[in-house]
Each structure stands twice: as C-alpha cells, then as structure tokens.
Motif scaffolding. Structure first.
Motif, PDB file in Angstrom:
ATOM      1  N   VAL A 153      36.378  15.947  35.459  1.00 50.57           N
ATOM      2  CA  VAL A 153      35.421  17.029  35.745  1.00 50.57           C
ATOM      3  C   VAL A 153      35.917  17.845  36.930  1.00 50.57           C
ATOM      4  CG1 VAL A 153      33.088  17.534  36.579  1.00 50.57           C
ATOM      5  CG2 VAL A 153      33.420  15.874  34.747  1.00 50.57           C
ATOM      6  N   ILE A 154      36.417  17.167  37.957  1.00 48.81           N
ATOM      7  CA  ILE A 154      36.933  17.869  39.140  1.00 48.81           C
ATOM      8  C   ILE A 154      38.125  18.747  38.774  1.00 48.81           C
ATOM      9  CG2 ILE A 154      38.086  17.533  41.369  1.00 48.81           C
ATOM     10  CD1 ILE A 154      36.256  15.031  41.724  1.00 48.81           C
ATOM     11  N   VAL A 155      39.079  18.195  38.026  1.00 48.55           N
ATOM     12  CA  VAL A 155      40.281  18.956  37.639  1.00 48.55           C
ATOM     13  C   VAL A 155      39.907  20.174  36.796  1.00 48.55           C
ATOM     14  CG1 VAL A 155      42.389  18.849  36.232  1.00 48.55           C
ATOM     15  CG2 VAL A 155      41.860  16.999  37.829  1.00 48.55           C
ATOM     16  N   MET A 156      39.037  19.984  35.796  1.00 55.49           N
ATOM     17  CA  MET A 156      38.657  21.101  34.931  1.00 55.49           C
ATOM     18  C   MET A 156      37.838  22.141  35.697  1.00 55.49           C
ATOM     19  SD  MET A 156      40.071  20.733  32.003  1.00 55.49           S
ATOM     20  CE  MET A 156      39.175  21.744  30.865  1.00 55.49           C
ATOM     21  N   THR A 157      37.006  21.709  36.640  1.00 57.63           N
ATOM     22  CA  THR A 157      36.233  22.650  37.451  1.00 57.63           C
ATOM     23  C   THR A 157      37.144  23.497  38.324  1.00 57.63           C
ATOM     24  OG1 THR A 157      34.356  21.126  37.454  1.00 57.63           O
ATOM     25  CG2 THR A 157      34.351  22.848  39.137  1.00 57.63           C
ATOM     26  N   ILE A 158      38.172  22.893  38.874  1.00 59.94           N
ATOM     27  CA  ILE A 158      39.155  23.651  39.666  1.00 59.94           C
ATOM     28  C   ILE A 158      39.863  24.675  38.789  1.00 59.94           C
ATOM     29  CG2 ILE A 158      41.356  23.462  40.909  1.00 59.94           C
ATOM     30  CD1 ILE A 158      40.280  20.777  42.042  1.00 59.94           C
ATOM     31  N   ALA A 159      40.271  24.264  37.576  1.00 57.45           N
ATOM     32  CA  ALA A 159      40.948  25.189  36.659  1.00 57.45           C
ATOM     33  C   ALA A 159      40.032  26.355  36.274  1.00 57.45           C
ATOM     34  CB  ALA A 159      41.414  24.446  35.412  1.00 57.45           C
TER      35      ALA A 159
ATOM     36  N   SER B 107      37.526  27.493  38.029  1.00 62.47           N
ATOM     37  CA  SER B 107      37.348  28.318  39.236  1.00 62.47           C
ATOM     38  C   SER B 107      38.527  29.253  39.458  1.00 62.47           C
ATOM     39  CB  SER B 107      37.168  27.422  40.470  1.00 62.47           C
ATOM     40  OG  SER B 107      36.055  26.593  40.317  1.00 62.47           O
ATOM     41  N   ILE B 108      39.732  28.742  39.248  1.00 63.65           N
ATOM     42  CA  ILE B 108      40.937  29.564  39.426  1.00 63.65           C
ATOM     43  C   ILE B 108      40.934  30.730  38.435  1.00 63.65           C
ATOM     44  CG2 ILE B 108      43.456  29.579  39.142  1.00 63.65           C
ATOM     45  CD1 ILE B 108      43.421  26.728  40.371  1.00 63.65           C
ATOM     46  N   PHE B 109      40.655  30.436  37.173  1.00 61.11           N
ATOM     47  CA  PHE B 109      40.673  31.516  36.174  1.00 61.11           C
ATOM     48  C   PHE B 109      39.496  32.463  36.343  1.00 61.11           C
ATOM     49  CE2 PHE B 109      43.999  29.081  34.185  1.00 61.11           C
ATOM     50  CZ  PHE B 109      44.830  30.088  33.734  1.00 61.11           C
ATOM     51  N   ALA B 110      38.364  31.974  36.814  1.00 57.29           N
ATOM     52  CA  ALA B 110      37.237  32.868  37.105  1.00 57.29           C
ATOM     53  C   ALA B 110      37.608  33.813  38.245  1.00 57.29           C
ATOM     54  CB  ALA B 110      35.994  32.062  37.458  1.00 57.29           C
ATOM     55  N   ALA B 111      38.314  33.295  39.262  1.00 56.52           N
ATOM     56  CA  ALA B 111      38.766  34.139  40.372  1.00 56.52           C
ATOM     57  C   ALA B 111      39.752  35.191  39.876  1.00 56.52           C
ATOM     58  CB  ALA B 111      39.393  33.281  41.471  1.00 56.52           C
ATOM     59  N   LEU B 112      40.640  34.811  38.950  1.00 58.46           N
ATOM     60  CA  LEU B 112      41.589  35.781  38.395  1.00 58.46           C
ATOM     61  C   LEU B 112      40.872  36.887  37.623  1.00 58.46           C
ATOM     62  CD1 LEU B 112      44.473  33.436  37.174  1.00 58.46           C
ATOM     63  CD2 LEU B 112      44.562  35.085  39.054  1.00 58.46           C
ATOM     64  N   VAL B 113      39.857  36.522  36.855  1.00 56.43           N
ATOM     65  CA  VAL B 113      39.082  37.527  36.115  1.00 56.43           C
ATOM     66  C   VAL B 113      38.365  38.456  37.092  1.00 56.43           C
ATOM     67  CG1 VAL B 113      37.076  37.858  34.600  1.00 56.43           C
ATOM     68  CG2 VAL B 113      38.812  36.166  34.013  1.00 56.43           C
ATOM     69  N   ILE B 114      37.765  37.894  38.127  1.00 63.70           N
ATOM     70  CA  ILE B 114      37.065  38.713  39.133  1.00 63.70           C
ATOM     71  C   ILE B 114      38.045  39.652  39.840  1.00 63.70           C
ATOM     72  CG2 ILE B 114      35.855  38.598  41.366  1.00 63.70           C
ATOM     73  CD1 ILE B 114      34.503  36.011  40.227  1.00 63.70           C
ATOM     74  N   PHE B 115      39.243  39.142  40.158  1.00 64.59           N
ATOM     75  CA  PHE B 115      40.248  39.990  40.807  1.00 64.59           C
ATOM     76  C   PHE B 115      40.695  41.116  39.871  1.00 64.59           C
ATOM     77  CE2 PHE B 115      44.715  40.878  42.087  1.00 64.59           C
ATOM     78  CZ  PHE B 115      44.437  41.448  43.331  1.00 64.59           C
ATOM     79  N   SER B 116      40.865  40.817  38.591  1.00 63.57           N
ATOM     80  CA  SER B 116      41.239  41.853  37.619  1.00 63.57           C
ATOM     81  C   SER B 116      40.149  42.910  37.497  1.00 63.57           C
ATOM     82  CB  SER B 116      41.524  41.236  36.255  1.00 63.57           C
ATOM     83  OG  SER B 116      42.687  40.443  36.304  1.00 63.57           O
ATOM     84  N   LEU B 117      38.891  42.475  37.507  1.00 61.74           N
ATOM     85  CA  LEU B 117      37.785  43.436  37.468  1.00 61.74           C
ATOM     86  C   LEU B 117      37.740  44.273  38.740  1.00 61.74           C
ATOM     87  CD1 LEU B 117      35.007  41.203  35.861  1.00 61.74           C
ATOM     88  CD2 LEU B 117      36.183  43.149  34.799  1.00 61.74           C
ATOM     89  N   TYR B 118      38.020  43.667  39.878  1.00 60.47           N
ATOM     90  CA  TYR B 118      38.082  44.401  41.152  1.00 60.47           C
ATOM     91  C   TYR B 118      39.184  45.468  41.093  1.00 60.47           C
ATOM     92  CZ  TYR B 118      39.371  45.424  45.969  1.00 60.47           C
ATOM     93  OH  TYR B 118      39.710  46.069  47.130  1.00 60.47           O
ATOM     94  N   LYS B 119      40.368  45.082  40.589  1.00 60.40           N
ATOM     95  CA  LYS B 119      41.467  46.054  40.471  1.00 60.40           C
ATOM     96  C   LYS B 119      41.061  47.213  39.565  1.00 60.40           C
ATOM     97  CE  LYS B 119      44.884  43.582  39.033  1.00 60.40           C
ATOM     98  NZ  LYS B 119      46.170  43.005  38.629  1.00 60.40           N
ATOM     99  N   TRP B 120      40.335  46.908  38.502  1.00 55.23           N
ATOM    100  CA  TRP B 120      39.937  47.924  37.542  1.00 55.23           C
ATOM    101  C   TRP B 120      38.923  48.894  38.154  1.00 55.23           C
ATOM    102  CZ3 TRP B 120      36.783  46.676  32.497  1.00 55.23           C
ATOM    103  CH2 TRP B 120      36.632  47.830  31.752  1.00 55.23           C
TER     104      TRP B 120
ATOM    105  N   ILE C 227      36.160  26.588  29.352  1.00 49.73           N
ATOM    106  CA  ILE C 227      34.720  26.307  29.359  1.00 49.73           C
ATOM    107  C   ILE C 227      34.301  25.643  28.045  1.00 49.73           C
ATOM    108  CG2 ILE C 227      32.431  27.378  29.383  1.00 49.73           C
ATOM    109  CD1 ILE C 227      33.602  29.396  31.430  1.00 49.73           C
ATOM    110  N   GLU C 228      34.859  26.100  26.932  1.00 44.93           N
ATOM    111  CA  GLU C 228      34.567  25.483  25.628  1.00 44.93           C
ATOM    112  C   GLU C 228      35.016  24.021  25.614  1.00 44.93           C
ATOM    113  OE1 GLU C 228      33.926  24.555  21.541  1.00 44.93           O
ATOM    114  OE2 GLU C 228      32.975  26.015  22.849  1.00 44.93           O
ATOM    115  N   ARG C 229      36.213  23.753  26.159  1.00 42.11           N
ATOM    116  CA  ARG C 229      36.716  22.369  26.202  1.00 42.11           C
ATOM    117  C   ARG C 229      35.851  21.483  27.093  1.00 42.11           C
ATOM    118  NH1 ARG C 229      40.033  19.425  23.624  1.00 42.11           N
ATOM    119  NH2 ARG C 229      41.134  18.686  25.429  1.00 42.11           N
ATOM    120  N   MET C 230      35.311  22.064  28.161  1.00 39.36           N
ATOM    121  CA  MET C 230      34.462  21.288  29.069  1.00 39.36           C
ATOM    122  C   MET C 230      33.068  21.037  28.493  1.00 39.36           C
ATOM    123  SD  MET C 230      35.178  22.716  32.893  1.00 39.36           S
ATOM    124  CE  MET C 230      33.930  21.680  33.624  1.00 39.36           C
TER     125      MET C 230
END
Length: 181
Positions: free
Chosen positions: A15-21, A23-36, A58-61
């Motif tokens: 759960v910890i490992v998947m939550t970190i993953a 979080s990382i991809f959510a941050a990347l999406v947020i950064f991409s939206l910020y750039k846009w 998220i589907e796998r979790m």
C-alpha cells in the motif's frame, strides 16, 4: 459442501509503495496542467500518458479479487473501477496450478492470459492453467495469474491431487504428451 471463498488482501508495504507511485504520477499530472494553464505550454501526449499511468495505478490499487471454490467450478471475480468481471473454470479443464515464474518465452502457448491478482496483495502469484474450446471448437490453453491463500491451495490439492502445487515442468510434460497424441 460449503463453498470456500478467498478475498484479496492488502499488505502495508505494498500500500505504501503504490501510494507513493500514485502520488508521483498525480504530481506529474498537476505539473503538466500547471504548464498548460500558467505557462501556456501544452503537450497533450505527455498529459495523456501521465493521466493514463495514474488511472492504471489507481485501478490496480482499487481492484478487489475473490476466488470461490464451488462444487464443479473455480470462480474468479474481479471488482474494479470499470465494473465487475467473473470467470468460471471447471475443475475437469484444469491441467495445472503451479507457482508463477517470470520467463521470456514459455514452452506452452497460452491463447489468453488473465491477471486476477491485486498489486496490494503480498502473497505469491500462482498460475492456473486450463483448456477451453476456442474458435471452431479447437482446444486452446488459457491461464490465470492469481494469489490464493494456503487454505485454498490445500482445498484445490484435495480436489485435484496431481495437478495442484506441482512443478511447472511436470505440467509442461503432461500438456506436450497430450498434444502429441
């Protein structure tokens, strides 16, 4: 006879490992939206790829798996974000249940592979190999990857003594000798 039902479990470490993953991809999406929106730099493929990976994680979790031993079939069910999927495998069609080992090329050709194992479950992955009539009645090999507990494996072993918890090599020999006939 009472049906044996096994649910997927979530281990704390996974759960910890998947939550970190996530979080990382959510941050990347947020950064991409910020750039846009803020910087007016729009990369649709980048945003789509990040969002797709985030959705898959998220589907796998969130997916929950149930394995149920009924009188004549083993029923495997997945409940996820996109709905529920259920398969029934008759015991007579199972030719082996063995521990999963990653390999580049297998000896047996499987027409379909279904992954019915939770990313959060810390149990070992097992392969359920079986035959089913395919296109035009030709028999084809299929397999499930699943994570049963020891109780389910023991119950399956009593039901199919020569086919459960056997080495993969024995299953391969058996299948090849049947295909030869």
């Amino acid at each position: 006879m009472k049906n044996l039902v096994v649910q997927s479990e979530a281990s704390r470490k996974n759960v910890i490992v998947m939550t970190i993953a996530v979080s990382i991809f959510a941050a990347l999406v947020i950064f991409s939206l910020y750039k846009w929106f803020a910087l007016k730099i729009f990369h649709p493929l980048e945003l789509m790829a990040e969002a797709m990976v985030l959705f898959v994680l998220i589907e796998r979790m969130s997916a929950k798996y149930t394995y149920e031993m009924e009188k004549k079939v083993l029923k495997l069910t997945k409940r996820g974000l996109l709905g529920s999927v259920s398969h029934e495998v008759p015991y007579r069609d199972i030719f082996g249940i063995y521990q999963y080992k990653p390999q580049l090329i297998g000896v047996i050709k499987f027409r379909r592979t279904y992954r019915f194992n939770s990313a959060l479950d810390a149990r070992n992955v097992w392969t359920l190999a079986y035959t089913v009539p395919g296109y035009k009645g030709k028999m084809e090999n299929r397999r499930f990857y699943f994570k049963p507990n020891s109780e389910l494996l023991a119950a399956l072993k009593t039901k199919l003594p020569d086919k459960v918890m056997v080495p993969e090599e024995e299953v391969i020999k058996e299948v090849l000798s049947q295909e030869k006939e």
